[in-house]
Motif scaffolding. Structure first.
Motif, PDB file in Angstrom:
ATOM      1  N   LEU A 169      -5.399   1.490  60.251  1.00 16.65           N
ATOM      2  CA  LEU A 169      -4.165   0.700  60.280  1.00 16.65           C
ATOM      3  C   LEU A 169      -4.447  -0.735  59.877  1.00 16.65           C
ATOM      4  O   LEU A 169      -3.675  -1.338  59.110  1.00 16.65           O
ATOM      5  N   LEU A 170      -5.554  -1.293  60.342  1.00 20.81           N
ATOM      6  CA  LEU A 170      -5.921  -2.649  59.942  1.00 20.81           C
ATOM      7  C   LEU A 170      -6.180  -2.714  58.435  1.00 20.81           C
ATOM      8  O   LEU A 170      -5.789  -3.699  57.773  1.00 20.81           O
ATOM      9  N   SER A 171      -6.791  -1.689  57.870  1.00 27.26           N
ATOM     10  CA  SER A 171      -7.010  -1.653  56.419  1.00 27.26           C
ATOM     11  C   SER A 171      -5.680  -1.649  55.664  1.00 27.26           C
ATOM     12  O   SER A 171      -5.540  -2.316  54.630  1.00 27.26           O
ATOM     13  N   VAL A 172      -4.702  -0.915  56.176  1.00 22.42           N
ATOM     14  CA  VAL A 172      -3.373  -0.903  55.561  1.00 22.42           C
ATOM     15  C   VAL A 172      -2.750  -2.298  55.638  1.00 22.42           C
ATOM     16  O   VAL A 172      -2.213  -2.807  54.647  1.00 22.42           O
ATOM     17  N   LEU A 173      -2.840  -2.924  56.799  1.00 22.51           N
ATOM     18  CA  LEU A 173      -2.275  -4.265  56.955  1.00 22.51           C
ATOM     19  C   LEU A 173      -2.946  -5.253  56.003  1.00 22.51           C
ATOM     20  O   LEU A 173      -2.267  -6.067  55.346  1.00 22.51           O
ATOM     21  N   ASP A 174      -4.253  -5.205  55.921  1.00 21.10           N
ATOM     22  CA  ASP A 174      -4.980  -6.132  55.043  1.00 21.10           C
ATOM     23  C   ASP A 174      -4.570  -5.951  53.581  1.00 21.10           C
ATOM     24  O   ASP A 174      -4.526  -6.924  52.817  1.00 21.10           O
ATOM     25  N   ALA A 175      -4.247  -4.714  53.203  1.00 20.60           N
ATOM     26  CA  ALA A 175      -3.930  -4.434  51.803  1.00 20.60           C
ATOM     27  C   ALA A 175      -2.501  -4.769  51.438  1.00 20.60           C
ATOM     28  O   ALA A 175      -2.233  -5.270  50.343  1.00 20.60           O
ATOM     29  N   VAL A 176      -1.550  -4.493  52.337  1.00 21.53           N
ATOM     30  CA  VAL A 176      -0.138  -4.624  51.949  1.00 21.53           C
ATOM     31  C   VAL A 176       0.638  -5.664  52.737  1.00 21.53           C
ATOM     32  O   VAL A 176       1.734  -6.048  52.337  1.00 21.53           O
ATOM     33  N   VAL A 177       0.107  -6.126  53.866  1.00 22.98           N
ATOM     34  CA  VAL A 177       0.746  -7.206  54.630  1.00 22.98           C
ATOM     35  C   VAL A 177      -0.350  -8.149  55.123  1.00 22.98           C
ATOM     36  O   VAL A 177      -0.569  -8.295  56.323  1.00 22.98           O
ATOM     37  N   PRO A 178      -1.045  -8.807  54.223  1.00 26.49           N
ATOM     38  CA  PRO A 178      -2.237  -9.559  54.623  1.00 26.49           C
ATOM     39  C   PRO A 178      -1.968 -10.742  55.543  1.00 26.49           C
ATOM     40  O   PRO A 178      -2.853 -11.125  56.319  1.00 26.49           O
ATOM     41  N   ASP A 179      -0.770 -11.303  55.485  1.00 30.42           N
ATOM     42  CA  ASP A 179      -0.498 -12.496  56.277  1.00 30.42           C
ATOM     43  C   ASP A 179       0.482 -12.269  57.421  1.00 30.42           C
ATOM     44  O   ASP A 179       0.662 -13.144  58.261  1.00 30.42           O
ATOM     45  N   GLY A 180       1.154 -11.130  57.441  1.00 32.07           N
ATOM     46  CA  GLY A 180       2.158 -10.901  58.461  1.00 32.07           C
ATOM     47  C   GLY A 180       3.415 -11.702  58.160  1.00 32.07           C
ATOM     48  O   GLY A 180       3.532 -12.270  57.073  1.00 32.07           O
ATOM     49  N   PRO A 181       4.370 -11.786  59.070  1.00 28.65           N
ATOM     50  CA  PRO A 181       4.364 -11.097  60.366  1.00 28.65           C
ATOM     51  C   PRO A 181       4.762  -9.631  60.239  1.00 28.65           C
ATOM     52  O   PRO A 181       5.473  -9.246  59.341  1.00 28.65           O
ATOM     53  N   VAL A 182       4.259  -8.846  61.194  1.00 37.28           N
ATOM     54  CA  VAL A 182       4.419  -7.397  61.159  1.00 37.28           C
ATOM     55  C   VAL A 182       4.949  -6.908  62.504  1.00 37.28           C
ATOM     56  O   VAL A 182       4.546  -7.403  63.562  1.00 37.28           O
ATOM     57  N   VAL A 183       5.835  -5.909  62.446  1.00 36.50           N
ATOM     58  CA  VAL A 183       6.209  -5.130  63.618  1.00 36.50           C
ATOM     59  C   VAL A 183       5.685  -3.721  63.391  1.00 36.50           C
ATOM     60  O   VAL A 183       6.016  -3.082  62.383  1.00 36.50           O
ATOM     61  N   LEU A 184       4.850  -3.237  64.297  1.00 37.43           N
ATOM     62  CA  LEU A 184       4.253  -1.903  64.185  1.00 37.43           C
ATOM     63  C   LEU A 184       5.100  -0.878  64.916  1.00 37.43           C
ATOM     64  O   LEU A 184       5.584  -1.147  66.022  1.00 37.43           O
ATOM     65  N   VAL A 185       5.269   0.285  64.299  1.00 38.10           N
ATOM     66  CA  VAL A 185       6.029   1.372  64.906  1.00 38.10           C
ATOM     67  C   VAL A 185       5.178   2.636  64.814  1.00 38.10           C
ATOM     68  O   VAL A 185       4.798   3.060  63.718  1.00 38.10           O
ATOM     69  N   GLY A 186       4.859   3.234  65.959  1.00 33.75           N
ATOM     70  CA  GLY A 186       4.010   4.419  65.955  1.00 33.75           C
ATOM     71  C   GLY A 186       4.592   5.541  66.782  1.00 33.75           C
ATOM     72  O   GLY A 186       5.086   5.313  67.891  1.00 33.75           O
ATOM     73  N   HIS A 187       4.536   6.757  66.232  1.00 31.28           N
ATOM     74  CA  HIS A 187       5.007   7.945  66.944  1.00 31.28           C
ATOM     75  C   HIS A 187       3.818   8.821  67.300  1.00 31.28           C
ATOM     76  O   HIS A 187       2.983   9.128  66.450  1.00 31.28           O
ATOM     77  N   SER A 188       3.708   9.199  68.577  1.00 30.12           N
ATOM     78  CA  SER A 188       2.691  10.132  69.035  1.00 30.12           C
ATOM     79  C   SER A 188       1.291   9.606  68.697  1.00 30.12           C
ATOM     80  O   SER A 188       0.907   8.538  69.176  1.00 30.12           O
ATOM     81  N   MET A 189       0.521  10.282  67.856  1.00 31.32           N
ATOM     82  CA  MET A 189      -0.796   9.779  67.474  1.00 31.32           C
ATOM     83  C   MET A 189      -0.703   8.424  66.798  1.00 31.32           C
ATOM     84  O   MET A 189      -1.634   7.617  66.884  1.00 31.32           O
ATOM     85  N   GLY A 190       0.427   8.139  66.139  1.00 27.64           N
ATOM     86  CA  GLY A 190       0.627   6.826  65.543  1.00 27.64           C
ATOM     87  C   GLY A 190       0.740   5.738  66.589  1.00 27.64           C
ATOM     88  O   GLY A 190       0.289   4.606  66.379  1.00 27.64           O
ATOM     89  N   GLY A 191       1.350   6.055  67.742  1.00 24.47           N
ATOM     90  CA  GLY A 191       1.373   5.099  68.847  1.00 24.47           C
ATOM     91  C   GLY A 191      -0.016   4.857  69.391  1.00 24.47           C
ATOM     92  O   GLY A 191      -0.392   3.726  69.721  1.00 24.47           O
ATOM     93  N   MET A 192      -0.813   5.916  69.484  1.00 19.13           N
ATOM     94  CA  MET A 192      -2.206   5.770  69.923  1.00 19.13           C
ATOM     95  C   MET A 192      -2.989   4.911  68.932  1.00 19.13           C
ATOM     96  O   MET A 192      -3.888   4.161  69.323  1.00 19.13           O
ATOM     97  N   THR A 193      -2.648   5.031  67.660  1.00 14.93           N
ATOM     98  CA  THR A 193      -3.276   4.216  66.624  1.00 14.93           C
ATOM     99  C   THR A 193      -3.034   2.738  66.880  1.00 14.93           C
ATOM    100  O   THR A 193      -3.952   1.909  66.788  1.00 14.93           O
ATOM    101  N   ILE A 194      -1.801   2.384  67.225  1.00 12.92           N
ATOM    102  CA  ILE A 194      -1.460   0.990  67.533  1.00 12.92           C
ATOM    103  C   ILE A 194      -2.201   0.534  68.779  1.00 12.92           C
ATOM    104  O   ILE A 194      -2.720  -0.595  68.839  1.00 12.92           O
TER     105      ILE A 194
END
Length: 395
Positions: A169-194
């Motif tokens: 997830l951090l790699s995704v953020l660095d590539a497509v939202v390098p500066d933020g701000p970001v709101v993360l939304v995770g379902h099930s295993m995606g929530g565990m990822t956050i």
């Protein structure tokens, strides 16, 4: 038939018997339930996500693709819905069908955040269909397939862990939202990822007013530990296994994963009925069941086996303090049979200041089953993050 195939065939029957009340009546009951699912009427709704998605097959919303690479070299499939690049949505762009997005968010220019969505176990980014339909043209949104899922590359078993997903997830953020701000939304295993990201990189979480990079989070149908791992298998694996034996059994079946995959495809009716029983709490349209079942059955059993041990090892309730620094919303259906409402309530108690949204009688796929309520809760979260007036909220 191979030994693995015979074991799998017996296990498929066990799932049917467990889900439907006894092996002697399993076949007749499966057929009856399958016919009942097929004859359900489509939903009629004026919710903005339904309006935006009208005439659009589930999982068909697309955006230009980006491929980013994780720290261990796995390619991840990423799609970004830019605010100005949603012509295919047509007249639905910016529709406010009752959830309140247009009123809460105003124009896209007034919402500087990017939404980043992380999906669950054995699903793909397509599971966010109703959220994607609702936010297109209003908020920049990022969707990606987790490693070994969907259109992303395969991982080895050693890196098929929740902690590695946090780093992905951090790699995704660095590539497509390098500066933020970001709101993360995770379902099930995606929530565990956050949750894993919050544990490993707490410095990223801070309010928008303080220049934070991750300024809000939504944890949907998820937990930070204490899972009954046997329950996780019910909608996606051809075995009904108690938590005490599940890990070893899945590892054994994983070695015969090709035979398992074949039986899963052969037992389509059983799989569809199991999906209906364990992924949803209420009666939902047949297309929802088929859509989720398609994602589950398309996930190779070797992937199921690779990730399975990480769920039993998950224990992070005392390591999620970073989430208390930002607006955090926790959402769960009260009839979730995989990550029960008790997990959501414990998460809410563990994150001071968080907001708990309980969706009555909804199951694990609450993001589809109660998408209007989920989207309204996300609206409220965005309003909290941007200091907008949330108006009527989500109830």
């Amino acid at each position: 038939m191979s030994v693995a195939g015979r074991i799998t065939g017996i296990a498929v029957g066990a799932v049917a018997a467990a889900a439907l009340g006894g092996a002697a009546v399993a076949t007749a009951t499966v057929n009856r339930r399958r016919r009942e699912i097929e004859h359900r009427e489509p939903e009629v709704s004026e919710d903005r996500a339904d309006v935006a998605a009208a005439g659009t097959p589930l999982g068909s919303l697309r955006a230009p693709t980006r491929t980013i690479f994780t720290t261990d070299g796995v390619p991840l499939h990423v799609e970004v819905d830019e605010v100005d690049d949603v012509a295919e949505v047509g007249p639905a762009r910016g529709v406010d069908g009752g959830g309140g997005t247009a009123a809460i968010l105003g124009t896209a220019a007034e919402v500087p955040v990017t939404l980043v969505f992380a999906h669950g176990y054995a699903l793909t980014l397509d599971c966010w269909h109703f959220q994607r339909a609702a936010y297109r043209g209003l908020v920049r949104s990022v969707y990606y397939d987790q490693r070994s899922h969907g259109r992303s590359g395969r991982s080895d078993a050693a890196h098929s862990t929740i902690d590695q997903l946090g780093e992905d997830l951090l790699s995704v953020l660095d590539a497509v939202v390098p500066d933020g701000p970001v709101v993360l939304v995770g379902h099930s295993m995606g929530g565990m990822t956050i949750i894993a990201l919050a544990e490993r990189h707490p410095e990223l979480f801070a309010p928008l007013a303080d220049g934070g990079r991750i300024v809000g989070a939504a944890l949907i149908s998820t937990t930070a530990g204490g899972l009954d791992v046997g329950r996780i298998l019910l909608p996606l694996a051809p075995a009904h296994l108690g938590g005490t034996i599940a890990t070893g059994a899945v590892r054994t079946l994983g070695r015969g994963h090709r035979a398992v995959d074949g039986v899963r495809r052969f037992g389509h009716s059983i799989a569809t009925v199991a999906t209906d029983a364990y992924a949803f709490g209420k009666q939902v349209p047949a297309e929802y069941v088929e859509f989720v079942d398609g994602m589950l059955s398309a996930t190779p059993f070797q992937v199921v086996a690779d990730f399975f041990p990480t769920f039993g090892a998950l224990d992070k309730f005392d390591r999620i303090g970073a989430l208390a620094r930002v607006p955090t919303t926790i959402i769960c259906g009260t009839a979730d049979r995989l990550t029960s409402i008790g997990h959501a309530r414990k998460l809410a108690a563990s994150v001071p200041g968080s907001r708990l949204v309980e969706c009555p009688d909804a199951g694990h796929m609450v993001i589809m089953e109660c998408h209007a309520q989920v989207n309204a809760a996300l609206d409220h979260l965005l309003a909290a993050v941007t200091d907008a007036d949330p108006g009527g909220g989500d109830g």
